[in-house]
Design a protein around this motif. Structure first.
Motif, short mmCIF file in Angstrom:
data_model
loop_
_atom_site.label_atom_id
_atom_site.label_comp_id
_atom_site.label_asym_id
_atom_site.label_seq_id
_atom_site.Cartn_x
_atom_site.Cartn_y
_atom_site.Cartn_z
N GLY A 163 35.66 56.68 44.98
CA GLY A 163 36.42 55.68 45.75
C GLY A 163 36.93 54.58 44.85
O GLY A 163 38.10 54.16 44.93
N GLN A 178 36.42 54.29 51.65
CA GLN A 178 36.68 55.58 50.99
C GLN A 178 35.44 56.47 51.03
O GLN A 178 35.52 57.67 51.30
N ALA A 195 43.07 58.61 53.15
CA ALA A 195 42.67 57.96 51.89
C ALA A 195 43.59 56.79 51.57
O ALA A 195 43.24 55.93 50.76
N ARG A 250 43.71 50.94 54.24
CA ARG A 250 42.99 49.82 53.63
C ARG A 250 42.42 48.94 54.75
O ARG A 250 43.02 48.83 55.83
N ASN A 302 36.84 48.21 50.69
CA ASN A 302 37.76 49.36 50.60
C ASN A 302 37.08 50.57 49.96
O ASN A 302 37.31 51.71 50.37
N ARG A 324 39.75 56.00 42.69
CA ARG A 324 40.98 56.25 43.46
C ARG A 324 41.73 54.93 43.69
O ARG A 324 42.95 54.88 43.64
#
Ligand code: GLV
Ligand code: MN
Ligand code: MN
Length: 409
Positions: free
Chosen positions: A341, A402, A3, A6, A398, A344
């Motif tokens: 996502g 996720q 997680a 990137r 990104n 986060r």
């Protein structure tokens, strides 16, 4: 731990700018119509990048391209992400291309870091999303999802009479893989919003919960060719004049509610000569709404207006439906993965319904699906000046990463 990874924002941007050179227009946009030689060049470059990222490429019978990264358990259905590389005649650099390059960037990121997901991951490039050269719009994904037969897709003809099948063979992308008929674990599509909501509200991510329904028609108005001089006004059966009333009606019907849309974007006038009263006019109608009842209302209004104008002006008017999708609601668990996502990663986000059609609308019929939107400047799209910020595109990519990791394991 995955997680925390990137994507490479600079690589994403430079791939987008590189692809935008293929079919670049003087005004800074892109014209890369489906199944043209420019489309072939775009596909070739994309396939080259996929191979460099260690992906295994296959092409199906309607030219959809899939680039696969094996998982730990290849018996699982793949998680898939993608969009389209074809553009409108006056298209921009991001519509469709962003979704394909974002999915590729996810695959590249996994490749660079040697991360193997539990389920396989595939990057998809769907043929003829725009529907500008051949109907049906979103034809490649529609065939994959079983909404159209392969024969129907291959038989489509452009305005010059060239068939989809011949054009596909001419660019060397008539593949051997079967069209659809396989299970997908999940499908995610990243896209620019193509509207103004995200920009106006200061949100970076649109969590797309569904899309407007669409009903398209081809309207054929037939009157009689006549001489522009000797033919008195009251004896004319002017097809273009009759069509002009219906074009006004399409716009009037769509303005009745805030969530309705009505567009006449294509018109053919015959014989299209300055001193001939036109005997035949064909035009497209694109109706969209959040509810099927809204589409029904506009259709009924159009048909009633056409009957009246045909009677008054001695015309013959035929209205044929060419496209229908009901309003689409994406899978709640995939939508939740996108929202999670965005949260986060700390991006401001909002739920949003897509006004545009997307390949995801078809895939939602056969697989759990959701979409991720990022802002575009002024909400402008289907225009050469379409623009988006590198940071927003990276944010969307990104969030896609996720969501893919959440579903692929
Ligand atoms: C696809 O570009 C659409 O018409 O929404
Ligand atoms: Mn698009
Ligand atoms: Mn488009």
């Amino acid at each position: 731990m995955n997680a925390d990874i990137r994507i490479d924002a600079e690589r994403l941007w430079s791939s987008l700018m590189d692809m935008a050179k293929i079919g670049a227009t003087l005004k800074g946009g892109v014209k890369r119509l489906t199944l043209t030689d420019l489309d072939r060049q775009g596909r070739d470059r994309f396939v080259g990048w996929c191979k460099e990222a260690g992906l295994v490429v296959s092409v199906d019978g309607v030219g959809n391209i899939f680039a696969r990264r094996a998982g730990r358990n290849n018996a699982l259905p793949p998680v898939v992400s993608g969009s389209h590389l074809d553009t409108q005649p006056s298209g921009g650099r991001f519509d469709g291309c962003f979704g394909v390059m974002a999915a590729l960037e996810v695959a590249r990121t996994l490749h660079d870091r040697g991360i193997q997901t539990e389920a396989p991951f595939e990057v998809a490039m769907w043929t003829n999303e725009e529907g500008t050269r051949f109907l049906p719009v979103m034809g490649g994904s529609g065939a994959f999802a079983g909404a159209h037969t392969v024969e129907e897709i291959l038989a489509g003809r452009d305005l010059d009479g060239v068939s989809f099948g011949d054009a596909l063979r001419a660019i060397g992308y008539a593949g051997a893989a079967p069209v659809g008929g396989r299970k997908l674990g999940a499908y995610f599509e990243a896209h620019i919003e193509q509207g103004p909501l995200l920009e106006n509200t200061g949100n970076t991510i649109g969590v797309v919960t569904g899309a407007l329904g669409q009903r398209w028609f081809e309207v054929m108005v037939r009157g009689m060719d006549a001489h522009a001089g000797p033919t008195p006004m009251h004896l004319r059966r002017d097809a273009l004049f009759g069509a002009s009333f219906l074009i006004q009606e399409v716009n009037r019907l769509a303005k009745v509610t805030e969530h309705s849309r009505g567009t006449v974007g294509m018109i053919l006038n015959r014989p299209n000569s300055r001193n001939v009263v036109p005997g035949e006019t064909v035009f497209s109608v694109d109706f969209r709404d959040t509810d099927v009842s809204g589409l029904d209302r506009m259709e009924q209004g159009l048909r009633a207006a056409a009957a009246g104008i045909a009677r008054e002006q001695g015309l013959n008017i035929d209205i044929r439906q060419t496209i229908f999708f009901p309003p689409c609601h994406f899978d709640q668990s995939c939508v939740a993965a996108v929202r999670a996502g965005a949260e986060r990663l700390g991006f401001r986000h909002m739920d949003i319904v897509s006004g545009a059609g997307h390949d995801a609308v078809h895939i939602a019929g056969v697989a759990p699906t959701a979409m991720i939107f990022v802002p575009c400047e002024g909400g402008i799209s289907h225009n050469e000046i379409e623009n988006a910020k590198p940071d927003d595109l990276a944010a969307g990519c990104n969030v896609l990463l996720q969501a893919v990791l959440a579903k692929a394991g």
